[in-house]
Design a protein around this motif. Sequence first.
Motif, PDB file in Angstrom:
ATOM      1  N   ARG A  45      -8.670  23.328  38.369  1.00 56.41           N
ATOM      2  CA  ARG A  45      -9.481  24.219  39.240  1.00 56.41           C
ATOM      3  C   ARG A  45     -10.356  23.657  40.295  1.00 56.41           C
ATOM      4  NH1 ARG A  45     -14.367  26.648  37.608  1.00 56.41           N
ATOM      5  NH2 ARG A  45     -14.154  25.669  35.654  1.00 56.41           N
ATOM      6  N   ARG A  46     -11.259  22.398  39.828  1.00 52.94           N
ATOM      7  CA  ARG A  46     -12.180  21.805  40.877  1.00 52.94           C
ATOM      8  C   ARG A  46     -11.033  21.214  41.863  1.00 52.94           C
ATOM      9  NH1 ARG A  46     -17.552  22.322  39.580  1.00 52.94           N
ATOM     10  NH2 ARG A  46     -17.480  23.096  37.604  1.00 52.94           N
ATOM     11  N   VAL A  47     -10.080  20.539  41.720  1.00 55.46           N
ATOM     12  CA  VAL A  47      -9.153  20.025  42.812  1.00 55.46           C
ATOM     13  C   VAL A  47      -8.676  21.047  43.797  1.00 55.46           C
ATOM     14  CG1 VAL A  47      -7.159  18.834  42.916  1.00 55.46           C
ATOM     15  CG2 VAL A  47      -8.540  18.279  41.432  1.00 55.46           C
ATOM     16  N   ARG A  48      -8.359  22.217  43.249  1.00 55.55           N
ATOM     17  CA  ARG A  48      -7.713  23.181  43.996  1.00 55.55           C
ATOM     18  C   ARG A  48      -8.937  23.866  44.937  1.00 55.55           C
ATOM     19  NH1 ARG A  48      -4.657  27.886  41.144  1.00 55.55           N
ATOM     20  NH2 ARG A  48      -2.862  26.550  41.713  1.00 55.55           N
ATOM     21  N   GLN A  49      -9.959  23.964  44.398  1.00 54.00           N
ATOM     22  CA  GLN A  49     -11.383  24.638  45.050  1.00 54.00           C
ATOM     23  C   GLN A  49     -11.479  23.552  46.327  1.00 54.00           C
ATOM     24  OE1 GLN A  49     -14.245  25.035  42.089  1.00 54.00           O
ATOM     25  NE2 GLN A  49     -13.792  26.860  41.450  1.00 54.00           N
ATOM     26  N   ARG A  50     -11.374  22.374  46.195  1.00 49.55           N
ATOM     27  CA  ARG A  50     -11.957  21.443  47.281  1.00 49.55           C
ATOM     28  C   ARG A  50     -10.485  21.278  48.383  1.00 49.55           C
ATOM     29  NH1 ARG A  50     -15.066  17.342  46.554  1.00 49.55           N
ATOM     30  NH2 ARG A  50     -14.513  16.938  48.767  1.00 49.55           N
ATOM     31  N   GLY A  51      -9.272  22.139  48.108  1.00 50.92           N
ATOM     32  CA  GLY A  51      -8.156  21.985  49.007  1.00 50.92           C
ATOM     33  C   GLY A  51      -7.405  20.868  48.720  1.00 50.92           C
ATOM     34  N   TRP A  52      -7.703  19.981  47.529  1.00 51.47           N
ATOM     35  CA  TRP A  52      -6.812  18.860  47.384  1.00 51.47           C
ATOM     36  C   TRP A  52      -5.466  19.482  46.677  1.00 51.47           C
ATOM     37  CZ3 TRP A  52     -10.374  14.439  45.369  1.00 51.47           C
ATOM     38  CH2 TRP A  52     -11.450  14.234  45.899  1.00 51.47           C
ATOM     39  N   SER A  53      -4.487  18.460  46.447  1.00 52.09           N
ATOM     40  CA  SER A  53      -3.478  18.657  45.735  1.00 52.09           C
ATOM     41  C   SER A  53      -3.833  18.081  44.204  1.00 52.09           C
ATOM     42  CB  SER A  53      -2.123  18.222  46.116  1.00 52.09           C
ATOM     43  OG  SER A  53      -1.645  19.057  47.203  1.00 52.09           O
ATOM     44  N   GLY A  54      -3.185  18.676  43.170  1.00 51.03           N
ATOM     45  CA  GLY A  54      -3.335  18.054  41.824  1.00 51.03           C
ATOM     46  C   GLY A  54      -2.232  18.091  40.926  1.00 51.03           C
ATOM     47  N   VAL A  55      -1.929  17.389  40.129  1.00 48.32           N
ATOM     48  CA  VAL A  55      -0.681  17.342  39.249  1.00 48.32           C
ATOM     49  C   VAL A  55      -1.155  16.880  38.009  1.00 48.32           C
ATOM     50  CG1 VAL A  55       0.065  15.096  40.187  1.00 48.32           C
ATOM     51  CG2 VAL A  55       1.659  16.925  39.045  1.00 48.32           C
ATOM     52  N   VAL A  56      -0.649  17.740  36.790  1.00 55.92           N
ATOM     53  CA  VAL A  56      -0.763  17.222  35.417  1.00 55.92           C
ATOM     54  C   VAL A  56       0.810  16.611  35.146  1.00 55.92           C
ATOM     55  CG1 VAL A  56      -1.262  17.670  32.865  1.00 55.92           C
ATOM     56  CG2 VAL A  56      -2.474  19.027  34.761  1.00 55.92           C
ATOM     57  N   ALA A  57       0.789  15.326  34.827  1.00 52.78           N
ATOM     58  CA  ALA A  57       2.072  14.752  34.638  1.00 52.78           C
ATOM     59  C   ALA A  57       2.433  14.852  32.916  1.00 52.78           C
ATOM     60  CB  ALA A  57       2.080  13.190  34.974  1.00 52.78           C
ATOM     61  N   HIS A  58       3.267  15.291  32.497  1.00 51.40           N
ATOM     62  CA  HIS A  58       3.488  15.397  31.064  1.00 51.40           C
ATOM     63  C   HIS A  58       4.246  14.329  30.599  1.00 51.40           C
ATOM     64  CE1 HIS A  58       3.042  19.756  32.014  1.00 51.40           C
ATOM     65  NE2 HIS A  58       2.244  19.959  30.732  1.00 51.40           N
ATOM     66  N   PHE A  59       3.580  13.967  29.359  1.00 52.94           N
ATOM     67  CA  PHE A  59       4.346  12.767  28.863  1.00 52.94           C
ATOM     68  C   PHE A  59       5.625  13.217  27.965  1.00 52.94           C
ATOM     69  CE2 PHE A  59      -0.142  10.527  28.843  1.00 52.94           C
ATOM     70  CZ  PHE A  59       0.367   9.775  29.511  1.00 52.94           C
ATOM     71  N   ARG A  60       6.646  12.544  27.709  1.00 51.20           N
ATOM     72  CA  ARG A  60       7.848  13.046  27.367  1.00 51.20           C
ATOM     73  C   ARG A  60       7.502  13.793  26.040  1.00 51.20           C
ATOM     74  NH1 ARG A  60      12.497   8.909  28.826  1.00 51.20           N
ATOM     75  NH2 ARG A  60      11.242   7.522  30.394  1.00 51.20           N
ATOM     76  N   GLY A  61       8.165  15.147  26.001  1.00 55.74           N
ATOM     77  CA  GLY A  61       8.016  16.016  24.801  1.00 55.74           C
ATOM     78  C   GLY A  61       6.736  16.853  24.785  1.00 55.74           C
ATOM     79  N   CYS A  62       6.043  16.809  25.865  1.00 58.07           N
ATOM     80  CA  CYS A  62       4.627  17.464  25.843  1.00 58.07           C
ATOM     81  C   CYS A  62       4.494  18.771  26.834  1.00 58.07           C
ATOM     82  CB  CYS A  62       3.492  16.577  26.160  1.00 58.07           C
ATOM     83  SG  CYS A  62       3.292  15.206  25.026  1.00 58.07           S
ATOM     84  N   SER A  63       5.714  19.099  27.550  1.00 54.29           N
ATOM     85  CA  SER A  63       5.456  19.872  28.381  1.00 54.29           C
ATOM     86  C   SER A  63       6.234  21.347  27.937  1.00 54.29           C
ATOM     87  CB  SER A  63       6.470  19.568  29.650  1.00 54.29           C
ATOM     88  OG  SER A  63       7.862  19.655  29.448  1.00 54.29           O
ATOM     89  N   GLY A  64       6.477  21.371  26.598  1.00 55.27           N
ATOM     90  CA  GLY A  64       6.821  22.787  26.055  1.00 55.27           C
ATOM     91  C   GLY A  64       8.366  22.651  25.604  1.00 55.27           C
ATOM     92  N   GLU A  65       8.984  21.734  26.132  1.00 53.75           N
ATOM     93  CA  GLU A  65      10.421  21.423  25.865  1.00 53.75           C
ATOM     94  C   GLU A  65      10.430  19.973  25.368  1.00 53.75           C
ATOM     95  OE1 GLU A  65      14.767  21.252  28.053  1.00 53.75           O
ATOM     96  OE2 GLU A  65      13.070  22.582  28.822  1.00 53.75           O
TER      97      GLU A  65
END
Length: 327
Positions: free
Chosen positions: A85-105
């Motif tokens: 949320r902070r990253v988006r407010q600044r106009g930056w891009s952000g990404v959460v990189a899921h480790f294997r098996g942690c993204s819901g599948e």
Amino acid sequence: MILPNAVPGPYRAPAWLPGGHAQTLYSSLFIRVPPVEYRRERLELDDGDFLDFDWVDGDPGQAVVVLFHGLEGSSASHYAYDLMRRVRQRGWSGVVAHFRGCSGEDNRLPRAYFAGDSVEIGRILRHVKSRHPDAPLHAAGVSLGGNALLRWLGESGAAAQALVERAAAISAPLDLTAAGNALDRGFNRRVYTAHFLATLKQKALKKARQFPGTLDADAIARAASFREFDTLVTARLHGFRDADDYWLRASSRPVLPAIRVPTLIVNARNDPFLPAWALPTAAAVASDVTLEQPETGGHVAFPSGPFPGNIDWMPQRLMQHFDTVQR
């Protein structure tokens, strides 16, 4: 909308929430963080597996922040929502990189993720950089993700500068032997370890059914400690002899002197997951590493403000660190 950068002072816990356990549990269970809307990207890997990335898209040319989550975390973890949320407010891009098996599948191979997987960290960072080749890239890791990021930074040395401008690790278990032993005792074992093992064992038992002969399902079902689980599953799937071998070889503390990227490492001295005696001193790390070890804060918590509180200090501190080199 780009907000002015908040500059937090040194961390101090609120008087109404004393103690490492209270700070850890309250921040995780009771402080509510508004969710963030992500754009999901799937990267198919040459080994037949995949990685899922959850993005918030900012303005072209602005900085990119990649977050490596903690054990059994995801883009829906409270700290991920707060930072993105902070990253988006600044106009930056952000990404959460899921480790294997942690993204819901479930991932597809007889492997999972572990605290010293520097090869996976490098793979993820190269992919994120390929999406934004001309933007500054900053990397943050929380708990297990922080340890893995620090392993990559130390093993890569000066070569890491080609990918990452600045890095940060929050509540990383720098000494996995000390952390594993602490989590397998008393209150920690009954609360934190039991919580993590509930999902870890479920995933491991599915792997045992999917790949017969790879894992001992009966022994996994009986496991009640991290030492047992890491010997039966983590070590078996990732080429370690046992938990002791894994904890020794995956710990990030031995490689901290080799880091050549400006890196912030924040550990509360009352973190239930890592005893204060296991924390490094400034003499034991590279000159590019800044250590912050407040007396309070718990594990991935650092609550602040009047009741009912917030967890704003941590993302503010990260953004302050990353802002130093924003172009």
